[in-house]
Design a protein around this motif. Sequence first.
Motif, mmCIF file in Angstrom:
data_model
loop_
_atom_site.group_PDB
_atom_site.id
_atom_site.type_symbol
_atom_site.label_atom_id
_atom_site.label_comp_id
_atom_site.label_asym_id
_atom_site.label_seq_id
_atom_site.Cartn_x
_atom_site.Cartn_y
_atom_site.Cartn_z
ATOM 1 N N ILE A 6 0.808 -1.277 -0.108
ATOM 2 C CA ILE A 6 0.037 0.123 0.006
ATOM 3 C C ILE A 6 1.193 1.304 0.043
ATOM 4 C CG2 ILE A 6 -1.481 1.326 1.558
ATOM 5 C CD1 ILE A 6 -3.220 -1.181 2.154
ATOM 6 N N GLU A 7 1.829 1.304 0.814
ATOM 7 C CA GLU A 7 3.103 2.496 0.770
ATOM 8 C C GLU A 7 3.406 2.724 -0.329
ATOM 9 O OE1 GLU A 7 3.839 2.532 5.728
ATOM 10 O OE2 GLU A 7 5.095 1.885 4.336
ATOM 11 N N ASP A 8 3.831 1.468 -0.990
ATOM 12 C CA ASP A 8 4.630 1.625 -2.207
ATOM 13 C C ASP A 8 3.732 2.421 -3.249
ATOM 14 O OD1 ASP A 8 7.126 0.774 -1.541
ATOM 15 O OD2 ASP A 8 6.582 -1.270 -2.044
ATOM 16 N N TYR A 9 2.600 2.003 -3.523
ATOM 17 C CA TYR A 9 1.659 2.419 -4.266
ATOM 18 C C TYR A 9 1.202 4.047 -4.032
ATOM 19 C CZ TYR A 9 0.094 -1.593 -7.210
ATOM 20 O OH TYR A 9 -0.050 -2.462 -7.889
ATOM 21 N N LEU A 10 1.283 4.497 -2.757
ATOM 22 C CA LEU A 10 0.881 5.623 -2.517
ATOM 23 C C LEU A 10 2.005 6.502 -2.821
ATOM 24 C CD1 LEU A 10 -0.977 5.319 1.046
ATOM 25 C CD2 LEU A 10 -1.915 5.669 -1.302
ATOM 26 N N LYS A 11 3.369 6.239 -2.688
ATOM 27 C CA LYS A 11 4.393 6.698 -2.886
ATOM 28 C C LYS A 11 4.514 7.130 -4.548
ATOM 29 C CE LYS A 11 8.384 4.760 -2.688
ATOM 30 N NZ LYS A 11 9.777 4.189 -2.075
ATOM 31 N N ALA A 12 4.350 5.927 -5.330
ATOM 32 C CA ALA A 12 4.178 6.024 -6.822
ATOM 33 C C ALA A 12 3.214 7.044 -7.240
ATOM 34 C CB ALA A 12 3.994 4.639 -7.395
ATOM 35 N N ILE A 13 2.270 7.117 -6.761
ATOM 36 C CA ILE A 13 0.867 7.766 -7.281
ATOM 37 C C ILE A 13 1.416 9.317 -6.959
ATOM 38 C CG2 ILE A 13 -1.531 8.460 -7.096
ATOM 39 C CD1 ILE A 13 -1.931 5.400 -6.518
ATOM 40 N N GLY A 61 -9.274 8.441 -13.327
ATOM 41 C CA GLY A 61 -8.104 8.144 -12.843
ATOM 42 C C GLY A 61 -8.195 8.392 -11.243
ATOM 43 N N ALA A 62 -6.935 8.350 -10.800
ATOM 44 C CA ALA A 62 -6.772 8.303 -9.107
ATOM 45 C C ALA A 62 -6.335 9.631 -8.853
ATOM 46 C CB ALA A 62 -6.011 7.083 -8.873
ATOM 47 N N THR A 63 -6.650 10.215 -7.499
ATOM 48 C CA THR A 63 -6.200 11.207 -6.970
ATOM 49 C C THR A 63 -5.891 11.124 -5.398
ATOM 50 O OG1 THR A 63 -7.333 12.744 -8.713
ATOM 51 C CG2 THR A 63 -6.528 13.882 -6.527
ATOM 52 N N LEU A 64 -4.922 11.331 -4.873
ATOM 53 C CA LEU A 64 -4.605 11.096 -3.569
ATOM 54 C C LEU A 64 -5.433 11.929 -2.536
ATOM 55 C CD1 LEU A 64 -0.834 10.596 -3.256
ATOM 56 C CD2 LEU A 64 -2.579 8.743 -3.232
ATOM 57 N N THR A 65 -6.087 11.618 -1.322
ATOM 58 C CA THR A 65 -6.708 12.262 -0.581
ATOM 59 C C THR A 65 -5.644 12.858 0.363
ATOM 60 O OG1 THR A 65 -7.000 10.330 0.922
ATOM 61 C CG2 THR A 65 -8.640 10.683 -0.640
ATOM 62 N N LYS A 66 -5.866 13.658 1.267
ATOM 63 C CA LYS A 66 -5.071 14.341 2.134
ATOM 64 C C LYS A 66 -4.515 13.129 2.971
ATOM 65 C CE LYS A 66 -4.752 17.711 6.066
ATOM 66 N NZ LYS A 66 -5.455 18.498 6.964
ATOM 67 N N LEU A 67 -5.064 12.222 3.323
ATOM 68 C CA LEU A 67 -4.496 11.027 4.112
ATOM 69 C C LEU A 67 -3.392 10.460 3.382
ATOM 70 C CD1 LEU A 67 -4.435 9.000 6.384
ATOM 71 C CD2 LEU A 67 -6.495 8.013 5.385
ATOM 72 N N GLY A 68 -3.961 9.924 1.883
ATOM 73 C CA GLY A 68 -2.941 9.248 1.149
ATOM 74 C C GLY A 68 -1.615 10.337 0.746
ATOM 75 N N ARG A 69 -1.662 11.508 0.826
ATOM 76 C CA ARG A 69 -0.524 12.326 0.457
ATOM 77 C C ARG A 69 0.275 12.260 1.953
ATOM 78 N NH1 ARG A 69 0.005 15.807 -3.791
ATOM 79 N NH2 ARG A 69 0.971 17.406 -2.136
ATOM 80 N N THR A 70 -0.204 12.151 3.043
ATOM 81 C CA THR A 70 0.321 12.317 4.187
ATOM 82 C C THR A 70 1.170 10.951 4.310
ATOM 83 O OG1 THR A 70 -1.275 13.614 5.425
ATOM 84 C CG2 THR A 70 0.186 12.368 6.907
ATOM 85 N N VAL A 71 0.519 9.924 3.924
ATOM 86 C CA VAL A 71 1.383 8.630 4.111
ATOM 87 C C VAL A 71 2.474 8.479 3.245
ATOM 88 C CG1 VAL A 71 1.018 6.111 3.885
ATOM 89 C CG2 VAL A 71 -0.720 7.386 5.041
ATOM 90 N N ALA A 72 2.160 8.993 2.201
ATOM 91 C CA ALA A 72 3.149 8.993 0.971
ATOM 92 C C ALA A 72 4.477 9.911 1.166
ATOM 93 C CB ALA A 72 2.666 9.461 -0.580
ATOM 94 N N LEU A 73 4.302 11.008 1.963
ATOM 95 C CA LEU A 73 5.121 11.849 2.379
ATOM 96 C C LEU A 73 6.099 11.373 3.354
ATOM 97 C CD1 LEU A 73 3.482 15.374 1.761
ATOM 98 C CD2 LEU A 73 5.796 14.649 0.637
#
Length: 222
Positions: A6-13, A61-73
Amino acid sequence: MRSPSIEDYLKAIYKLEEREDSPPVSTGDVAQSMEVSPASASNMIKRLDDLGFLTYEAYEGATLTKLGRTVALEVIRHHRLLELYLKEVMGFSWDEIHEEAEILEHHISERFESRIEEMLGNPTRDPHGHPIPTRDGTMDELPTRSLADLEEEDAATIDHIADEDGDLLDLLEQRGLLPGASVEMRETRPLDGLFVVAVNGTEQLIGQPVAQKVVVEPLPSA
């Protein structure tokens, strides 16, 4: 909820959003970035949507939410601190630090992260010149002009370099094309895609594919 996959996908996106500067990100681009089939990418994107890490619209397509961006960062912060630690403290080579950090980034605690940051003197850039996200999730913007974009007699300082290819990193190190180095475009050769570049005063013959992986900050004209 926070598996390495999951973290790898969020980082990639996140990186695709930054590169394209226009989310949403297509399933095909995600699949290519993750080196998986479009079907696998689609299944994971739908799962991430269900978990609230992104929003997904069919054919959009897909757009990160605030939560998704927080995890990716957070994952990117771990990765870049680890790369610097592996290079500066443990002596790993350029072609090793990215791969090792990819593994470790999912498993360090916030306490361990803080200790690394303190040991390294609260750095702002990783070994490749990429900004390290702050603890609150902010990150400096980077220049986008590559060495290949310079005109003859243009001078610049290398800001950052691509970090995904170990062989490329070895080549860049051999040529001195590392963050902070001074470069001057001496000659462009459009017909064969080669450039004569002075790197810290020493002339080098650089191919276009390599030059495109080196991002520079141009210096004001004299």
